[in-house]
Write an enzyme that holds these catalytic residues in place. Sequence first.
Site, short mmCIF file in Angstrom:
data_model
loop_
_atom_site.label_atom_id
_atom_site.label_comp_id
_atom_site.label_asym_id
_atom_site.label_seq_id
_atom_site.Cartn_x
_atom_site.Cartn_y
_atom_site.Cartn_z
N LYS A 1 0.84 -1.20 0.00
CA LYS A 1 0.00 0.00 0.00
C LYS A 1 0.89 1.25 0.00
O LYS A 1 2.11 1.16 0.04
CB LYS A 1 -0.95 -0.04 1.20
CG LYS A 1 -1.94 -1.23 1.12
CD LYS A 1 -3.11 -0.98 0.18
CE LYS A 1 -3.83 -2.22 -0.33
NZ LYS A 1 -4.56 -3.01 0.65
C1 LIG Z 1 -5.61 -4.08 0.91
C2 LIG Z 1 -7.04 -3.78 1.02
C3 LIG Z 1 -7.77 -4.04 2.20
C4 LIG Z 1 -7.20 -4.82 3.33
O1 LIG Z 1 -6.12 -4.25 3.94
P1 LIG Z 1 -5.27 -5.10 5.01
O2 LIG Z 1 -4.47 -4.08 5.74
O3 LIG Z 1 -4.45 -6.08 4.24
O4 LIG Z 1 -6.26 -5.78 5.89
C5 LIG Z 1 -9.06 -3.61 2.28
N1 LIG Z 1 -9.67 -2.99 1.25
C6 LIG Z 1 -9.02 -2.74 0.09
C7 LIG Z 1 -9.74 -2.03 -1.00
C8 LIG Z 1 -7.71 -3.16 -0.06
O5 LIG Z 1 -7.08 -2.97 -1.24
#
Ligand SMILES: *Cc1c(COP(=O)(O)O)cnc(C)c1O
Length: 407
Positions: free
Chosen positions: A190
């Site tokens: 991210k």
């Molecule tokens: C990556 C992601 C999540 C989950 O995030 P985590 O920190 O891995 O739990 C939720 N929603 C979207 C749209 C994502 O891309």
Amino acid sequence: MRSTFLPFALPHIEEEEAAAVRECLLSGWLTTGPRVKQFEKQFAESVGCTHALAVNSATAAMHLVLEAIGLQPGDEVITTPYTFAATAEVVRYFGAKPVFVDVNADSFNLEPEQVERAITPQTRAILPVHIAGLPAELDAIYDIARRHNLMVIEDAAHAFPSQYKGRAIGARLESPLPRRAVCFSFYATKTITTGEGGMICTEDEALADRCRIMTLHGISRDAWKRYTAEGSWYYEVIAPGYKYNLTDMAASIGLVQLSKAERMRQRRADIAARFKNAFASRCEVQMPYERDDCLHAWHLFMLRLNLEQLNIGRAQFIQELKQRNIGTSVHFIPLHLQPYYRDLYGLKPDDLPVARREYEREISLPIYSKMSDADVQDVIDAVLETLNTFSKGEQSEPVVTVNTTVA
Ligand SMILES: *Cc1c(COP(=O)(O)O)cnc(C)c1O
């Protein structure tokens, strides 16, 4: 052609993060402690929210928020099919129903009119996703939420740092909506990372308190205080809580990442500009949607293929780029096509025709701050070469793209 494979996504970790983790390790304090507190404080300042609570994923963040509002079996949460599994699974944890409504064909974000149409007496909340880092239609969504007395949980996993009409995603609202929270992700790929991690931002103190307690076993005070001079041995368990706390090791990475978040965003914006410059005149592809009243985090560069202009399908397009050593991905396989939701709710692909159609021609290009200029050029060359090889037509007149803004 480039000689090594360019991965689709990589975290931007440098010596500074490594040094911060080393310092944390040698401090002897590994789990939730002073670095988490500092990370929460600085994140709250960065987005302008009242309460920021660090947790170990965005999934945990959304789960905690839904627990805090007391979601019940049979309740409904209106959300987008155009997202990762996490967004809807947290609703299912409670035996509640994620109600998928279709997305806007330009933005991939929730279509407010569809949201309003899907409201029933069982509806408790709206769960929009700021896909790719482009903010959802927040004015319209909050207007609906106010009129129907619904909670809003923003899945901001892609949206740090993004802005909607001059305000950071996660910032406190000018006219507060009770029971509202914004959830961020610090997963490895991210826009900022702590390896795994997440953050809940809210102005709702009761909600923040409940989430904080449930983050750590339902214990009614912060664990780390128990072991410091200001704490004591006594604690109370007031609910069967979870184990969702962030570690200080992770927070030490997060603090460094936070300090360079704007630099990384700028770099991604530069890469996006180079892609747009290279591809905008090509009739075989459609550029990602932008709006000039929003700051795009550019977590993803969601290219769309105009398949009628090409002799190959999306799968082969991906294969062609792979052969040129360029990694790509597809965002997302809409959740109503996934076996679990399809079978549970008897959903058909064309129940959400826009999501289905746009998904079938989407391909995400690598866009991360660690990419060198040469990497960016390699992606451009590979895409152009593939377009030139498999374009159906004579190259048509360059298409003038108009950057429209949704009212
Ligand atoms: C990556 C992601 C999540 C989950 O995030 P985590 O920190 O891995 O739990 C939720 N929603 C979207 C749209 C994502 O891309």
